[in-house]
Design a protein around this motif. Structure first.
Motif, PDB file in Angstrom:
ATOM      1  N   CYS A 235       0.820  -1.213   0.000  1.00  0.00           N
ATOM      2  CA  CYS A 235       0.000   0.000   0.000  1.00  0.00           C
ATOM      3  C   CYS A 235       0.859   1.270   0.000  1.00  0.00           C
ATOM      4  CB  CYS A 235      -0.950  -0.005   1.202  1.00  0.00           C
ATOM      5  SG  CYS A 235      -0.134   0.232   2.792  1.00  0.00           S
ATOM      6  N   CYS A 240      -1.473  -1.894   4.963  1.00  0.00           N
ATOM      7  CA  CYS A 240      -1.534  -3.335   4.648  1.00  0.00           C
ATOM      8  C   CYS A 240      -0.650  -4.187   5.556  1.00  0.00           C
ATOM      9  CB  CYS A 240      -1.133  -3.559   3.188  1.00  0.00           C
ATOM     10  SG  CYS A 240       0.636  -3.353   2.880  1.00  0.00           S
ATOM     11  N   CYS A 243       5.154  -4.116   5.276  1.00  0.00           N
ATOM     12  CA  CYS A 243       6.535  -3.625   5.401  1.00  0.00           C
ATOM     13  C   CYS A 243       6.955  -3.463   6.851  1.00  0.00           C
ATOM     14  CB  CYS A 243       6.661  -2.290   4.674  1.00  0.00           C
ATOM     15  SG  CYS A 243       5.735  -0.985   5.491  1.00  0.00           S
TER      16      CYS A 243
HETATM   17  S1  FES Z   1       3.413  -1.085   2.508  1.00  0.00           S
HETATM   18 FE1  FES Z   1       1.476  -1.348   3.449  1.00  0.00          FE
HETATM   19  S2  FES Z   1       1.937  -0.889   5.532  1.00  0.00           S
HETATM   20 FE2  FES Z   1       3.776  -0.402   4.505  1.00  0.00          FE
END
Ligand code: FES
Ligand SMILES: Cc1cc2nc3c(=O)[nH]c(=O)nc-3n(C[C@H](O)[C@H](O)[C@H](O)COP(=O)(O)OP(=O)(O)OC[C@H]3O[C@@H](n4cnc5c(N)ncnc54)[C@H](O)[C@@H]3O)c2cc1C
Length: 283
Positions: A235, A240, A243
């Motif tokens: 995202c 999401c 990461c």
């Molecule tokens: S890429 Fe989705 S929370 Fe960091």
């Protein structure tokens, strides 16, 4: 960016594509709306029908928006198939920026490995354009082979504007008459006042770790050793969870972190940072 939905990309026109090395291209893009960004921030760049990838901005605020993109897989491969006149999707800018206060009035040691020079480039422009705010600026930039070196012509221009540049490759060929060996092997030549300096580091994970340790051992305090990390992202906006690194999201709390922050996180949560088996820290 699109005001209705944070996930909806805006269309951007590719104005120019320049080949920088065998698998790295530089894309200059034009957006309909004016977009501002800071050194260290990234965009989610998409090709319709292929998907999105997080890509750092490689241009300074005075330049058009540029991305330096290495072809590694599905999305970046699709981007490499595009030409001037084609369109891509972009959303951002996302993430934090390189802190500049840690470097004001000090010597600056920039260490880049491979594509790591791409997000550091706007920072180098900041130091050139506002040179009076900083002391001496040293750039150590390393690549695997001469064919992997990018921005070498710009390095010559940066040298003329006062940046002390060392270019090195791990595996030289007959055409290479500059330095050889790992970037960290050339730190002894850097005549910085390390105790009073700041350092910015970007590259592959193993190089980031070695460089952070090397400048720390020479006396740069951990809070003035700054790096930017990579992670698998979906995202880009902290929703999401793809990461995460302990309690931090690399997309919103980073991608820029100090060595001090990273060491604290590693001590408390271990070095791996998420649902992936392989923690990724670098370019
Ligand atoms: S890429 Fe989705 S929370 Fe960091
Ligand atoms: C904040 C940030 C800034 C970045 N800036 C740049 C940049 O300026 N230029 C650039 O070329 N790349 C940059 N990257 C890396 C880039 O996002 C990945 O190379 C890209 O997402 C790969 O997508 P793909 O679909 O082409 O590869 P895939 O087909 O998904 O994967 C190909 C290979 O690359 C690996 N990979 C996939 N995503 C990543 C990732 N995010 N990091 C490391 N390895 C990955 C996979 O594990 C696989 O081995 C950045 C990443 C982050 C998180």
């Amino acid at each position: 960016m699109n005001a209705n939905n944070v996930y909806t990309p805006s269309e951007a026109l590719i104005e120019e594509v320049i080949t920088l090395s065998r698998n790295v291209n530089l894309y200059t893009v034009k957006t309909k709306e004016e977009i501002k960004w800071l050194p260290g921030q990234f965009f989610m760049v998409s090709v319709f029908g292929f998907g999105e990838a997080p890509i750092s901005v490689t241009s300074s605020a005075r330049e058009p928006l540029k991305f330096c993109i290495k072809k590694v897989g599905h999305v970046t491969g699709a981007i490499h198939g595009l030409r001037a006149g084609d369109t891509i999707g972009i959303r951002g800018p996302y993430g934090n920026a390189f802190p500049l206060d840690v470097a004001r009035g000090r010597d600056v040691v920039i260490i880049a490995g491979g594509l790591g020079i791409a997000p550091l480039r706007p920072l180098i422009h900041e130091f050139m354009e506002n040179g009076k705010d900083y002391a001496r600026v040293f750039l150590l930039s390393g690549s695997k082979t001469p064919a992997d070196v990018i921005y070498s012509e710009e390095c010559a221009l940066w040298e003329k504007r006062g940046i002390r540049v060392t270019l090195t490759v791990d595996c030289p060929d007959d055409s290479w008459d500059v330095c050889t060996g790992l970037v960290t092997a050339h730190l002894d030549k850097v005549e910085a006042d390390f105790q009073n300096a700041a350092s910015y580091i970007c590259g592959p994970e193993v190089m980031i770790e070695a460089a952070m340790k090397a400048v720390s051992a020479r006396g740069i305090p951990e809070e003035r050793i700054i790096t930017t990390l990579e992670a698998h992202m979906k995202c880009g906006v902290g929703k999401c969870g793809h990461c995460y690194m302990g309690p931090k999201y690399i997309c919103t709390d980073g991608p820029v972190f100090s060595y001090k922050e990273l060491r604290r996180l590693a001590e408390r949560f271990g070095k791996g940072h998420g649902p992936q088996d392989d923690p990724m820290w670098g370019y």
